[in-house]
Design a protein around this motif. Structure first.
Motif, PDB file in Angstrom:
ATOM      1  N   ILE A   3      -3.114 -64.224  -8.637  1.00 33.10           N
ATOM      2  CA  ILE A   3      -3.646 -63.384  -9.714  1.00 33.10           C
ATOM      3  C   ILE A   3      -3.547 -64.150 -11.020  1.00 33.10           C
ATOM      4  CG2 ILE A   3      -3.348 -61.236 -10.969  1.00 33.10           C
ATOM      5  CD1 ILE A   3      -2.144 -60.056  -8.459  1.00 33.10           C
ATOM      6  N   ALA A  23      -7.459 -60.767 -12.823  1.00 30.25           N
ATOM      7  CA  ALA A  23      -8.407 -60.962 -11.726  1.00 30.25           C
ATOM      8  C   ALA A  23      -7.821 -61.875 -10.667  1.00 30.25           C
ATOM      9  CB  ALA A  23      -9.701 -61.566 -12.261  1.00 30.25           C
ATOM     10  N   ASP A  24      -8.413 -61.797  -9.489  1.00 35.91           N
ATOM     11  CA  ASP A  24      -8.090 -62.727  -8.424  1.00 35.91           C
ATOM     12  C   ASP A  24      -8.557 -64.110  -8.886  1.00 35.91           C
ATOM     13  OD1 ASP A  24      -7.683 -64.144  -6.132  1.00 35.91           O
ATOM     14  OD2 ASP A  24      -9.027 -62.968  -4.874  1.00 35.91           O
ATOM     15  N   LYS A  32     -15.910 -59.925 -10.535  1.00 35.29           N
ATOM     16  CA  LYS A  32     -15.022 -58.804 -10.245  1.00 35.29           C
ATOM     17  C   LYS A  32     -13.614 -59.054 -10.791  1.00 35.29           C
ATOM     18  CE  LYS A  32     -13.347 -56.427  -6.149  1.00 35.29           C
ATOM     19  NZ  LYS A  32     -13.367 -56.465  -4.692  1.00 35.29           N
ATOM     20  N   ILE A  34      -9.548 -56.982 -11.548  1.00 36.88           N
ATOM     21  CA  ILE A  34      -8.678 -55.883 -11.149  1.00 36.88           C
ATOM     22  C   ILE A  34      -8.515 -54.882 -12.283  1.00 36.88           C
ATOM     23  CG2 ILE A  34      -6.344 -55.302 -10.366  1.00 36.88           C
ATOM     24  CD1 ILE A  34      -6.243 -58.177  -9.171  1.00 36.88           C
ATOM     25  N   GLU A  35      -8.210 -55.404 -13.490  1.00 29.53           N
ATOM     26  CA  GLU A  35      -7.960 -54.520 -14.625  1.00 29.53           C
ATOM     27  C   GLU A  35      -8.278 -55.235 -15.933  1.00 29.53           C
ATOM     28  OE1 GLU A  35      -4.232 -52.026 -16.604  1.00 29.53           O
ATOM     29  OE2 GLU A  35      -3.911 -53.175 -14.777  1.00 29.53           O
ATOM     30  N   TRP A  62       1.852 -57.156 -15.306  1.00 29.98           N
ATOM     31  CA  TRP A  62       1.186 -58.139 -14.462  1.00 29.98           C
ATOM     32  C   TRP A  62       1.922 -59.467 -14.444  1.00 29.98           C
ATOM     33  CZ3 TRP A  62      -1.773 -56.938 -10.709  1.00 29.98           C
ATOM     34  CH2 TRP A  62      -2.538 -55.773 -10.757  1.00 29.98           C
TER      35      TRP A  62
END
Length: 139
Positions: A3, A23-24, A32, A34-35, A62
């Motif tokens: 991450i 994000a990944d 895309k 995650i947050e 995180w």
């Protein structure tokens, strides 16, 4: 899954606007995530409050879960006091390259030769002048 906390670009051409996202690491830059944990607007003045908006609680969460910030986001986290960024030191960064060093040395030798020639030219008329005066005095 690796991450990362990084910037995702938005805005139009030559008018950048970034979201600070979690994000990944394998997903694309603007893909895309995650947050979303903040925004960054580089067009605003550096002392403007709205230049960097960051949810520090989520950033701490995180980071605690192993997310790795990019260099730019690490600066933002350092400014907000979430995570201290270690100072970097690259003493060789400002040094000129090999070719530039060679050119500088060539210029230095040419300047030294020109100075020596100028000194010799300045000294030669001074030596010839007394000889000319002696010749005119004898005549």
């Amino acid at each position: 899954m690796a991450i990362s906390i990084r910037l995702s670009r938005g805005g139009s051409k030559k008018r950048p606007y970034y979201r600070i996202v979690v994000a990944d690491a394998r997903s694309p830059r603007d893909g895309k995530f995650i947050e979303k944990i903040g925004t960054y607007n580089p067009l605003l003045a550096k002392d403007d409050e709205k230049r960097i908006i960051l949810d520090t609680e989520r950033a701490k969460y995180w980071l605690g879960n192993g997310a790795q910030p990019t260099d730019r986001v690490a600066r933002f986290l350092d400014v907000t006091g979430v995570k201290e960024r270690p100072a970097r030191n690259n003493p060789n960064k400002g040094k000129p390259g090999e070719k530039a060093t060679e050119r500088a040395e060539e210029r230095a030798t040419k300047l030294a030769e020109a100075e020596e020639a100028a000194k010799a030219a300045a000294a030669a008329p001074a030596e010839e002048a007394p000889a000319a005066e002696e010749a005119s005095a004898e005549a």
